[in-house]
Design a protein around this motif. Structure first.
Motif, short mmCIF file in Angstrom:
data_model
loop_
_atom_site.label_atom_id
_atom_site.label_comp_id
_atom_site.label_asym_id
_atom_site.label_seq_id
_atom_site.Cartn_x
_atom_site.Cartn_y
_atom_site.Cartn_z
N GLU A 202 2.15 22.61 91.28
CA GLU A 202 1.36 23.80 91.89
C GLU A 202 -0.15 23.63 91.84
N LEU A 203 -0.47 23.56 90.58
CA LEU A 203 -1.90 23.38 90.50
C LEU A 203 -2.53 22.17 91.16
N HIS A 204 -1.73 20.94 91.25
CA HIS A 204 -2.33 19.79 91.81
C HIS A 204 -2.27 20.09 93.41
N LYS A 205 -1.41 20.84 93.67
CA LYS A 205 -0.97 21.10 95.19
C LYS A 205 -2.24 21.86 95.68
N ASP A 206 -2.89 22.68 94.94
CA ASP A 206 -4.06 23.78 95.22
C ASP A 206 -5.36 22.92 94.86
N SER A 207 -5.19 21.29 94.31
CA SER A 207 -6.43 20.86 94.11
C SER A 207 -7.29 21.46 92.75
N ILE A 208 -6.56 22.19 92.01
CA ILE A 208 -7.09 22.58 90.74
C ILE A 208 -6.87 21.42 89.59
N PRO A 209 -8.01 20.96 88.93
CA PRO A 209 -7.64 19.83 87.98
C PRO A 209 -6.72 20.28 86.89
N VAL A 210 -5.89 19.54 86.36
CA VAL A 210 -4.83 19.78 85.54
C VAL A 210 -4.50 18.20 85.04
N THR A 211 -4.11 18.53 83.56
CA THR A 211 -3.77 17.34 82.89
C THR A 211 -2.70 17.94 81.94
N VAL A 212 -1.59 16.90 82.14
CA VAL A 212 -0.32 17.52 81.40
C VAL A 212 -0.33 16.98 79.96
N ALA A 213 -0.07 17.66 78.69
CA ALA A 213 -0.29 17.30 77.35
C ALA A 213 0.95 17.52 76.75
N CYS A 214 1.43 16.67 75.81
CA CYS A 214 2.64 16.79 75.28
C CYS A 214 2.30 18.11 74.31
N ASP A 215 3.63 19.07 74.11
CA ASP A 215 3.59 20.05 73.48
C ASP A 215 3.03 19.93 71.89
N ASN A 216 3.22 18.92 71.50
CA ASN A 216 2.78 18.68 69.73
C ASN A 216 1.39 17.83 69.80
#
Ligand code: MRU
Length: 348
Positions: A202-216
């Motif tokens: 949903e953030l990518h769809k709204d063009s808000i920069p998002v990076t996914v990180a592993c929980d650890n």
């Protein structure tokens, strides 16, 4: 994104965007019976505390239609269906809250057709009010973020977890709407991957920069100075300010305290449970081991090895910098700020 929960009043059917299939497939899952709604809640076609509450409100309306088939015994049948619905998932208090609000509004109504009209209107009101509350939280919470901040969030507390706009992601959207540049780190959130699949979607769809990180990766990212603030949602906030949220949240809060990073919780008043004094009394959902032992249809653990799959944990109130609500930002000590601001009827 405000159309992922829809109600077809003519067909008395709840139409849900199937969150199990995101981000790759956008498919609608129709619920025509209470059993369909319960299945959708339990398998997480729809999930996130406020979205569960809104879906349950429509579920009550569907239950009434079903109960009317029992003729003179419709009230007993309705009660049976509502009890089943209210127990579909144990931790998010919004479920019991929504069924409670619907029950209370229907208590004195003897004619099921009249009740149907009252309940259809009330479910739609609960739906619309959730979006309005999120936007109010966005305004209060958005002011707490600074231009240039990178915000870490855990799970998905976005539009998909609510009727629209989101709680934690609503705060981020609020800051962006104020013209601030905000980047997001979305913890992937094993095992259902709400962060990797839904927050990123949903953030990518709204063009808000998002990076996914592993929980650890959380500690490393904080230590490197890559996280300025943490904002998460909540499934239940009890009287002393302890917060149940997705498993892993309390670990993020402990790390945030260690590294001196502000840790905020965003949630509407419907997520507060003032009858429960502290977090040790919150029921924690224990989900099927299959979510841990398998990724999709691929088994990743050896046969016969047990796993834990607790879906939530409780963050101690002492770790929380502020609780953002639609009525303002609550500060410690939470026992008094919650009693003062959430314990009061805002209209009185
Ligand atoms: O198991 P889920 O996906 O329903 O858990 C959701 C969460 O933990 C969310 O963070 C919480 O419900 C807040 S949603 C605005």
């Amino acid at each position: 994104m405000e159309d992922h929960i829809q109600f077809d009043a003519d067909a008395c059917a709840l139409l849900l965007l199937d969150q199990r299939k995101l981000p790759l497939v956008e498919e609608t899952y129709p619920c025509r019976t209470v059993e369909d709604v319960i299945y959708a809640l339990q398998t997480m076609v729809v999930r996130g505390a406020p979205a569960i509450g809104v879906s349950a409100a429509y579920g009550c309306r569907i239950a009434l239609k079903q109960a009317m088939a029992a003729g003179a015994y419709w009230r007993n049948e309705l009660e049976r269906l509502l009890s089943m619905l209210a127990q579909a998932r144990p931790t998010a208090v919004n479920l019991a809250w929504a069924v409670g609000v619907m029950r209370e509004a229907g208590a004195g109504i003897q004619d099921p057709r009249e009740l149907g009209e009252v309940w259809s209107a009330l479910a739609m009101k609960i739906h619309a009010e959730d979006i309005a509350m999120n936007k109010a939280m966005g305004r209060f919470g958005g002011a707490l973020l600074d231009d240039g901040d990178t915000v870490m969030t855990h799970c998905n507390a976005g539009a998909l977890a609510t009727a629209g706009y989101g709680t934690a992601l609503g705060v981020i959207r609020g800051a962006v709407d104020m013209g601030k540049k905000i980047s997001v780190i979305a913890n992937e959130t094993r095992p259902f991957l709400q962060g990797a699949r839904l927050t990123a979607y949903e953030l990518h769809k709204d063009s808000i920069p998002v990076t996914v990180a592993c929980d650890n990766a959380c500690s490393l990212l904080m230590k490197r100075g890559l996280v300025h603030k943490v904002v998460v949602g909540a499934d239940r906030i009890v009287a002393n300010g302890d917060v149940a949220n997705k498993i892993g949240t309390s670990g993020v809060a402990i790390l945030a305290r260690h590294y001196g990073i502000p840790f905020y919780v965003a949630a509407p008043s419907s997520t507060f449970d003032l009858a429960t004094p502290d977090g040790s009394l919150i029921p924690i959902e224990d989900r099927t081991p299959l979510e841990v032992t398998h990724v999709g249809s691929t088994q990743i653990t050896p046969d016969g090895v047990p796993v834990f799959n607790f879906a939530f944990d409780v963050t101690d109130h002492s770790l929380i910098t502020g609780i953002i609500t639609e009525r303002g930002v609550l500060s410690p000590p939470y026992t008094s700020s919650i009693a003062d601001i959430i314990g009061q009827d805002p209209r009185s």
